[in-house]
Structures are given as structure tokens and as C-alpha cells.
Design an enzyme around this catalytic site. Structure first.
Site, PDB file in Angstrom:
ATOM      1  N   GLU A   1      -4.268  -9.746   2.528  1.00 44.21           N
ATOM      2  CA  GLU A   1      -5.302  -9.409   3.511  1.00 44.21           C
ATOM      3  C   GLU A   1      -6.561 -10.272   3.424  1.00 44.21           C
ATOM      4  O   GLU A   1      -7.063 -10.751   4.448  1.00 44.21           O
ATOM      5  CB  GLU A   1      -5.679  -7.918   3.384  1.00 44.21           C
ATOM      6  CG  GLU A   1      -4.684  -6.966   4.004  1.00 44.21           C
ATOM      7  CD  GLU A   1      -3.555  -6.589   3.061  1.00 44.21           C
ATOM      8  OE1 GLU A   1      -2.818  -5.641   3.363  1.00 44.21           O
ATOM      9  OE2 GLU A   1      -3.400  -7.249   2.011  1.00 44.21           O
TER      10      GLU A   1
ATOM     11  N   GLU B   1       0.829  -1.205   0.000  1.00 41.29           N
ATOM     12  CA  GLU B   1       0.000   0.000   0.000  1.00 41.29           C
ATOM     13  C   GLU B   1       0.867   1.260   0.000  1.00 41.29           C
ATOM     14  O   GLU B   1       0.607   2.215  -0.758  1.00 41.29           O
ATOM     15  CB  GLU B   1      -0.917  -0.010   1.226  1.00 41.29           C
ATOM     16  CG  GLU B   1      -1.966  -1.112   1.192  1.00 41.29           C
ATOM     17  CD  GLU B   1      -2.603  -1.366   2.540  1.00 41.29           C
ATOM     18  OE1 GLU B   1      -2.401  -0.530   3.460  1.00 41.29           O
ATOM     19  OE2 GLU B   1      -3.305  -2.381   2.692  1.00 41.29           O
TER      20      GLU B   1
END
Length: 253
Positions: free
Chosen positions: A138, A118
């Protein structure tokens, strides 16, 4: 140029108005614990407020950029208040990188996993070393992404590819990321920092007002729902933290 000091991040003056911010937990592949998350936000806030800093290079010390959540140091939130405080800290770092005034050149080395991936996407000019790799674990862990990637990633690679990357968690090479437009450049490992620094020097030499305005307007025009994405991601990640299934999957990862 002002010298700033942090426990888990180094922030050092570079050449000609450039600041180099480096994650500095090499023994854990710069994995994210609460101290590192908070230090990243502070380092970027300080750099953005420093008049002598006109461009930033963001990298990782050692063999990786950032290996995602530190499984060994992970403290699983037990209440919604604890979970929300953790996620908001992560989103604060995203805000400082993405919406901060100064342009950010990423020097992505080794693994960029989860939250580290990210942060690589949050950079304005992400330069990847040829051997670098990235992926999002995730969903497989019953968690959710942060970093505004639910809106940044579709804007960069298209909705279909974003679905693939976020749901399946496949691992991508730097060259593959360049082909889909996620890596701005891919360079030999030995040339990574030199290329990133040279790019930052070019940015620092441009008129400050116009560079800041260009970053601000491009981000808001290309990704108008960025703030909304941060809010929705926060809610979804908090819910994931509070599900007992998440703890089981994290321990098995």
C-alpha cells in the site's frame, strides 16, 4: 446447517458445526473487487448469525488466498463519497471477521497481498501453507492499509516490526511470519485444509458461550483501540484514493 450462496465467495457446511468460507475468484487469484468485498462481509455476517455454525474456516480457492486489489477490475473513486463507500465496505468485512461472534481459522494458501494479508491477520488462528507468502504494497502505491492492521499488527509483532512491514512492503515467507508470531502454525501445503478443519472442529466442540466471550474479551483487551484504528485507516485510505499520484502508481504496479 443453513446453506448460503454468493457470487464470488463459497460458504459451505463442514463437519461438526464448522463452516468453510472460501474466496472464489481463482482466475484472478481471488483478487478483491467490490463484489468480493461485499460477499465476504455478508458470508461472515450470515455465518455469525447461524446457530448451527460454531467455528469458521476462511481460505481461498485455487493458487492464492487473496492477491489484494484487482488491478484489472479496479474502478478508482472520483469523489470522496465514492472513496469512503469503498473503504467502509472493506472495513465492514474486517468487522465481521474480527468482531464477529464465531472463532475464525485461517487457511492461508499462496499469496496474501494487501487487503488479503489484512484478512489473514484478522483470523483468530491463522494457519499458513509452507509455500504461502504475504506483503503490504500500500505505501508504495500512495495508499493506506485497512483491516485494523495499524493496531493489530503492532500488538502481534511489536511496533518496530510493524513499521518495517507496513512502510517497506517487504515480502515474507510463511516461516518468517511464524517466527515473528504472525502465523499461528505453518504446515505442508497438502495438509493445510485438513489442519484448519481439525482446528475448527476442536473449537466447535467447546462450549459456545465461553468461546464467544473469550474471543470478544481477548480482542478488546489486547487491542482496545481497534474501532479507532478502523476510523483513522478509513480517513487515510480515502485521502490516498483521491490523490492523482495514486492512480499513476496503481497503473504502474
Amino acid at each position: 446447517m443453513t446453506d448460503f450462496r454468493y457470487d464470488t465467495v463459497s460458504s459451505t457446511p463442514g463437519p461438526e458445526g464448522v463452516r468453510i468460507i472460501a474466496l472464489n475468484r481463482p482466475e484472478s487469484l481471488n483478487a478483491m473487487n467490490r463484489a468480493l468485498i461485499d460477499d465476504v462481509a455478508r458470508a461472515f455476517d450470515d455465518a455469525n448469525a447461524d446457530p448451527a455454525t460454531r467455528a469458521i474456516v476462511f481460505t481461498g480457492t485455487g493458487k492464492a488466498f487473496c492477491a489484494g486489489d484487482d488491478r484489472k477490475a479496479h474502478v478508482h473513486p472520483e469523489t470522496e463519497e465514492e472513496a469512503r463507500a469503498m473503504v467502509l465496505a472493506i472495513q465492514r468485512a474486517t468487522h465481521a471477521i474480527t468482531l464477529g461472534a464465531k472463532p475464525v481459522v485461517g487457511a492461508i494458501n499462496g499469496w496474501a497481498v494487501g487487503g488479503g494479508f489484512e484478512w489473514a491477520i484478522n483470523c483468530d488462528f491463522p494457519i499458513w501453507a509452507d509455500s504461502a507468502r504475504g506483503f503490504f504494497p500500500e505505501v508504495s502505491l500512495n495508499l493506506f492499509v485497512t483491516g485494523a492492521v495499524t493496531t493489530l499488527l503492532p500488538a502481534l509483532v511489536g511496533l518496530n516490526k510493524a513499521r518495517e512491514m507496513l512502510m517497506f512492503g517487504d515480502r515474507y515467507s510463511a516461516r518468517e511470519l511464524a517466527e515473528i508470531g504472525l502465523a499461528w502454525k505453518v504446515v505442508p501445503d497438502d495438509d493445510l485444509m485438513a489442519t484448519a478443519t481439525e482446528t475448527a472442529v476442536r473449537l466447535a466442540a467447546l462450549p459456545v458461550l465461553s468461546v464467544r466471550a473469550m474471543k470478544r474479551v481477548l480482542n478488546h483487551a489486547a487491542v482496545p483501540d481497534l474501532h479507532r484504528a478502523l476510523q483513522l485507516e478509513t480517513d487515510a485510505t480515502v485521502a490516498g484514493f483521491l490523490d492523482p499520484e495514486t492512480t499513476r502508481r496503481l497503473k504502474a504496479f
